[in-house]
Design an enzyme around this catalytic site. Structure first.
Site, short mmCIF file in Angstrom:
data_model
loop_
_atom_site.label_atom_id
_atom_site.label_comp_id
_atom_site.label_asym_id
_atom_site.label_seq_id
_atom_site.Cartn_x
_atom_site.Cartn_y
_atom_site.Cartn_z
N LYS A 1 0.82 -1.22 0.00
CA LYS A 1 0.00 0.00 0.00
C LYS A 1 0.85 1.26 0.00
O LYS A 1 0.46 2.27 -0.59
CB LYS A 1 -0.94 0.00 1.20
CG LYS A 1 -0.26 -0.25 2.54
CD LYS A 1 -1.27 -0.44 3.65
CE LYS A 1 -0.60 -0.95 4.92
NZ LYS A 1 -0.24 -2.36 4.83
N VAL B 1 -5.23 -2.74 -0.22
CA VAL B 1 -6.18 -2.00 0.60
C VAL B 1 -6.85 -2.87 1.64
O VAL B 1 -6.71 -2.65 2.84
CB VAL B 1 -7.25 -1.30 -0.27
CG1 VAL B 1 -8.32 -0.65 0.60
CG2 VAL B 1 -6.59 -0.25 -1.14
N GLY C 1 -6.55 -6.26 2.21
CA GLY C 1 -6.05 -7.61 2.46
C GLY C 1 -6.85 -8.60 1.63
O GLY C 1 -6.85 -8.56 0.41
N ILE D 1 -10.11 -8.73 1.51
CA ILE D 1 -11.42 -8.21 1.11
C ILE D 1 -11.35 -7.74 -0.34
O ILE D 1 -10.54 -6.87 -0.67
CB ILE D 1 -11.83 -7.01 1.99
CG1 ILE D 1 -11.78 -7.37 3.47
CG2 ILE D 1 -13.22 -6.52 1.61
CD1 ILE D 1 -11.97 -6.17 4.39
N LYS E 1 -4.44 3.75 2.44
CA LYS E 1 -5.51 2.95 1.83
C LYS E 1 -6.61 3.83 1.25
O LYS E 1 -7.10 3.57 0.14
CB LYS E 1 -6.07 1.98 2.87
CG LYS E 1 -5.06 0.91 3.27
CD LYS E 1 -5.58 0.07 4.42
CE LYS E 1 -4.55 -0.99 4.84
NZ LYS E 1 -5.00 -1.76 6.03
#
Length: 414
Positions: A100, A127, A129, A131, A200
């Site tokens: 990031k 951003v 992980g 997800i 992020k």
């Protein structure tokens, strides 16, 4: 067969090797090609690894090998990651990263090189992980005009605040526990001061609105000043305190962006995102609110997102995915002080009645909050919405009148 190299064999790098090995057959079907790890770059020795013969300490081995088509960068930091990634893209190799810091600082430059060289630069894991968020914004929500993005983007701070809310644990005790459990680094500054969340939200803002946003352009405030008194007042008000990264498009095509603790109502979809979990709310003009939820870090969740990007690269060899944003322009990021917000304020004073009178003169009608076991010298209230520049000026006037502003936390209408 597609040959790849992995830069770094730390937590995420070893996870990438593990996922590629454990899911070899299913990855072959999805990528429509075998993905072969040819090199793993690391300064350390790994004699017991089943991949021991593929380790190298020389980046030259990778950059000069034309058979390596995809490079995975999981080293972290800017140096030497930036130079390595830049060289790989310039040499015609696609790059996948979870870094990031790299994407937030150098994304526009690296995306331009990738475009010029007709290769891919993908960063789903940077951003959330594990997800999925980059691809959904870029592809699934492409028919929308994104109006706003707001999220709990850092699991460490969310864990600390959850312990403060649920267990009445002090900030310092909750931080120590997070470190003991491996959720916080020995030096937790990037988490607790908001730097990680800032990077992020910069990436998400750049992706959603098409122009690069640099971390130094974003007002960033961490959670180190949040107290149990603030937590108690938030509950009385009907909300919780979360560290939020937020960006929204303004009418003139500029953006408002901030990272700070916010008091959000318990009805908010983000209010119940607890522990080390992340939650990201994307507000589209057609879809309304869409929330992405899950663990924002961890070895295998992050490695899973990295490998998904590797598969995507493998499926788009010579046919780059149009993931791109341009560099920033002047006056694009508006001053956070121009935004409109309401604020929770906690003050201490020898003469609370005088403090109330002064506050009502400055702010007009306010909502007083009363908590159990409050000190007789403490008073808290919530202001009406107004421009933050005015709010800060009025808070300064309170201080100049001899009253201590112990806390000032923005209210998030999320």
């Amino acid at each position: 067969m597609i040959e790849i190299a992995i830069l770094g064999h730390g937590v995420v790098g070893s996870g990438v090797v593990e996922v590629l090995s454990a899911h070899k057959d299913s990855i072959l079907k999805r990528a429509q090609n075998e993905i072969y790890i040819k090199y793993i770059l690391d300064r350390r020795e790994f004699p017991d690894s089943p991949f021991a013969d593929r380790f190298t300490k020389s980046f030259d081995d990778i950059i000069n090998d034309d058979s390596v088509k995809i490079v995975v960068e999981v080293m972290g930091g800017l140096n030497p990651a930036f130079e390595f990634v830049k060289q790989c893209l310039e040499k015609g190799k696609s790059v996948v990263t979870s870094n990031k810091e790299l994407v937030a600082a150098k994304g526009a430059e690296l995306l331009k090189i990738a475009k010029d060289k007709n290769v891919n630069f993908l960063f789903e894991a940077s951003v959330g992980g594990g997800i999925p968020i980059i691809r959904p914004i870029h592809q699934c929500l492409a028919a929308n005009d994104v109006i706003e993005i707001a999220g709990i983007l850092n699991g460490t701070t969310n864990f600390i605040l959850t312990k403060m809310i649920r267990d009445q644990m002090s900030f310092q005790d909750a931080l120590v526990l997070a470190q003991e459990l491996g959720y916080a680094e020995r030096n937790p500054e990037a988490d607790i001061e908001g730097g990680d969340a800032c990077r992020k939200i910069c990436i998400l803002a750049s992706l959603a609105f098409g122009k690069h946003v640099y971390p130094e352009q974003v007002y960033t405030e961490g959670i180190t000043q949040i107290s149990l008194n603030d937590i108690a007042y938030a509950d009385v008000w009907g909300g919780v305190i979360k560290l939020i990264g937020r960006v929204k498009m303004m009418e003139n095509q500029g953006i408002q962006i901030i990272v700070c603790p916010m008091l959000i109502p318990k009805e908010s979809q983000l209010a119940n995102v607890d522990d080390v979990f992340n939650g990201i709310l994307v507000r589209g003009d057609a879809t309304g609110d869409v929330v992405f939820y899950g663990k924002g870090a961890g070895k295998l969740p992050t490695a899973s997102a990295v490998v998904a990007d590797v598969i995507d690269c493998a499926k788009h060899m010579g046919a780059r995915k149009y993931l791109f944003w341009s560099d920033s322009v002047s006056n694009y990021v508006h001053d956070y002080l121009d935004d409109t917000t309401s604020m929770f304020v906690r003050i201490t004073a020898d003469d609370v009645a005088a403090a109330k009178t002064k506050a009502e003169v400055l702010f007009g009608e306010v909502e007083s909050l009363v908590r159990k076991n409050a000190s007789a010298k403490e008073w808290a209230f919530v202001t009406k919405p107004m421009q933050e520049r005015d709010l800060q000026r009025k808070l300064d006037d309170l201080r100049k009148s001899g009253f201590t502003v112990a806390s000032a936390i923005r209210i998030g209408d999320l």
